[in-house]
Design an enzyme around this catalytic site. Structure first.
Site, PDB file in Angstrom:
ATOM      1  N   SER A  21       0.923  -1.252   0.047  1.00  0.00           N
ATOM      2  CA  SER A  21       0.106  -0.104  -0.037  1.00  0.00           C
ATOM      3  C   SER A  21       0.877   1.222   0.003  1.00  0.00           C
ATOM      4  O   SER A  21       2.034   0.981   0.367  1.00  0.00           O
ATOM      5  CB  SER A  21      -0.826   0.018   1.233  1.00  0.00           C
ATOM      6  N   GLU A  23       1.395   5.619   0.782  1.00  0.00           N
ATOM      7  CA  GLU A  23       0.670   6.704   1.431  1.00  0.00           C
ATOM      8  C   GLU A  23       1.336   7.919   0.877  1.00  0.00           C
ATOM      9  O   GLU A  23       2.454   8.091   0.390  1.00  0.00           O
ATOM     10  CB  GLU A  23       1.414   6.755   3.030  1.00  0.00           C
ATOM     11  N   ASP A 115      -0.988  14.921  16.353  1.00  0.00           N
ATOM     12  CA  ASP A 115      -0.016  15.665  17.335  1.00  0.00           C
ATOM     13  C   ASP A 115      -0.339  16.998  17.502  1.00  0.00           C
ATOM     14  O   ASP A 115      -1.124  17.582  16.864  1.00  0.00           O
ATOM     15  CB  ASP A 115       1.450  15.805  16.469  1.00  0.00           C
ATOM     16  N   PHE A 226      13.450  13.749  11.188  1.00  0.00           N
ATOM     17  CA  PHE A 226      12.036  13.367  11.234  1.00  0.00           C
ATOM     18  C   PHE A 226      11.985  12.191  12.325  1.00  0.00           C
ATOM     19  O   PHE A 226      10.991  11.981  12.997  1.00  0.00           O
ATOM     20  CB  PHE A 226      11.219  13.027  10.104  1.00  0.00           C
ATOM     21  N   HIS A 276       3.566  -1.247   3.841  1.00  0.00           N
ATOM     22  CA  HIS A 276       3.081   0.327   3.592  1.00  0.00           C
ATOM     23  C   HIS A 276       4.075   1.123   3.541  1.00  0.00           C
ATOM     24  O   HIS A 276       5.015   1.153   4.293  1.00  0.00           O
ATOM     25  CB  HIS A 276       2.067   0.396   4.800  1.00  0.00           C
TER      26      HIS A 276
END
Ligand code: FAD
Length: 316
Positions: A21, A23, A115, A226, A276
């Site tokens: 999948s 994103e 967040d 990140f 993913h």
């Protein structure tokens, strides 16, 4: 890379039983929109199980997320999953977004807490009239729209706000009990951490699929920043692979594909069948890694050249 992973890749096979999948994030500008759609067109023929579209902090991308989902539904045969968060909205506002997704034809939501709008690291405070945590949102979606499948997050290195594993697993269990049928992990680089997490999940009696979230490293400096915020460890051996390549984008791209392929092929060796990919709206690296997994573009039934067909005809 282990021996059998190398063999799988050399055989050019390995796609049997594997599912992927992808994103994406909703684009801000016309140029970003063009990049996104170029990527969707490139990746769609790989027949992903679903493609998900993120939801900006505090609902900042509500309209853009919806527009992207609607275009995917209108122009492609892909199954979209809509991300949704609890932050900065009342229950009624969030319910209205769920209704609008359902009305547009979305049948899969990735339900998240989100967040704080001030950014990762700030103290999270639930909206006074809102859903406090992801488990509350999952329960609300399943109650209002039982036809919608719900996925949630999972953290192989624990969510940064969970003080211990018991808290982490109790939370995942609450999400499953509320109706989540799949968890997608935060990205990670050390597959042993993922395996250890699966053991903890199984010991806690949780049996939904825990799909690894894979991030190809387009830019090591950005990814490291990140990762630090998200609580994902960057092992020194991993960092060493990108050392000295700051000014050398073409080598960096080759190394990034090799490193990502090494990670997913090792996961295949460990029995993983679903992946993913956090695409960052870029197709090349993800396409290359899927190719190494043995995935090939779906071929249209007729004789017409591929370019002459719409995306729906090409893939559907
Ligand atoms: P939760 O599962 O609700 O948990 C967060 C923390 O709260 C955990 O430490 C948990 O233990 C604690 N907790 C849970 N319930 C309680 C309770 N009752 N009392 C006290 N503490 C509790 N962010 C976005 O803004 N948009 C996106 O589209 C997006 N997509 C994502 C997709 C994936 C696959 C992942 C892994 C993350 C995504 N995120 C997204 C980031 C996510 O919003 C953040 O990681 C956020 O900090 C936590 O959200 P969650 O749903 O994991 O939270």
């Amino acid at each position: 890379m282990s021996g059998s992973a190398i063999r799988a890749s050399r055989n050019g096979g390995g796609a049997e039983g594997l599912r992927v999948s992808f994103e994406f994030f909703p684009p801000k500008t016309e140029a970003m929109e063009a990049t996104l759609w170029h990527s969707i067109e490139r990746l769609a023929p790989l027949s992903p199980s679903f493609v998900s579209v993120t939801y900006g902090a505090g609902g900042s991308t509500r309209e853009r997320t919806h527009a992207t989902l609607s275009r995917i539904l209108a122009e492609t045969p892909l199954k979209p999953a809509a991300h949704l968060t609890c932050v900065g909205a009342t229950c009624a506002e969030v319910d209205a977004v769920v209704d609008s997704y359902a009305e547009a034809g979305v049948r899969h939501i990735v339900a998240l807490r989100g967040d704080p709008v001030e950014g990762i690291g700030a103290t999270y405070r639930p909206h006074p009239g809102g859903y406090a945590y992801s488990a509350d949102l999952v329960a609300a979606i399943r109650k209002q729209h039982p036809e919608i499948e719900v996925s949630v997050s999972a953290y192989v290195e624990r969510h940064p706000e969970s003080p211990d594993w018991q808290t982490e697993l109790d939370n995942l269990k609450r999400k499953v009990d509320a109706g989540a049928s799949r968890a997608i992990t935060q990205f990670f680089f050390d597959n042993d951490l993922y395996s250890a997490f699966l053991d903890r999940v199984a010991a806690a009696g949780i049996s939904i699929p825990i799909v690894p979230g894979i991030v190809p490293v387009l830019n090591f400096t950005q990814t490291s920043k990140f990762a630090q915020k998200a609580g994902a460890t960057v092992p020194p051996w991993f960092a060493a692979r990108f050392e000295g390549l700051e000014e050398d984008p073409s080598t960096r791209q080759l190394v990034a594909a090799a490193v990502c392929a090494e990670q997913v092929l090792d996961l295949v060796d460990r029995g993983v069948t679903d992946f993913h990919f956090y695409t960052m709206n870029r197709a090349d690296l993800v396409y290359a890694v899927c190719h190494l997994l043995g995935m090939r573009a779906a071929k249209p039934a007729g004789d017409e050249p591929l370019e002459a067909l719409s995306l729906r005809e090409r893939v559907g």
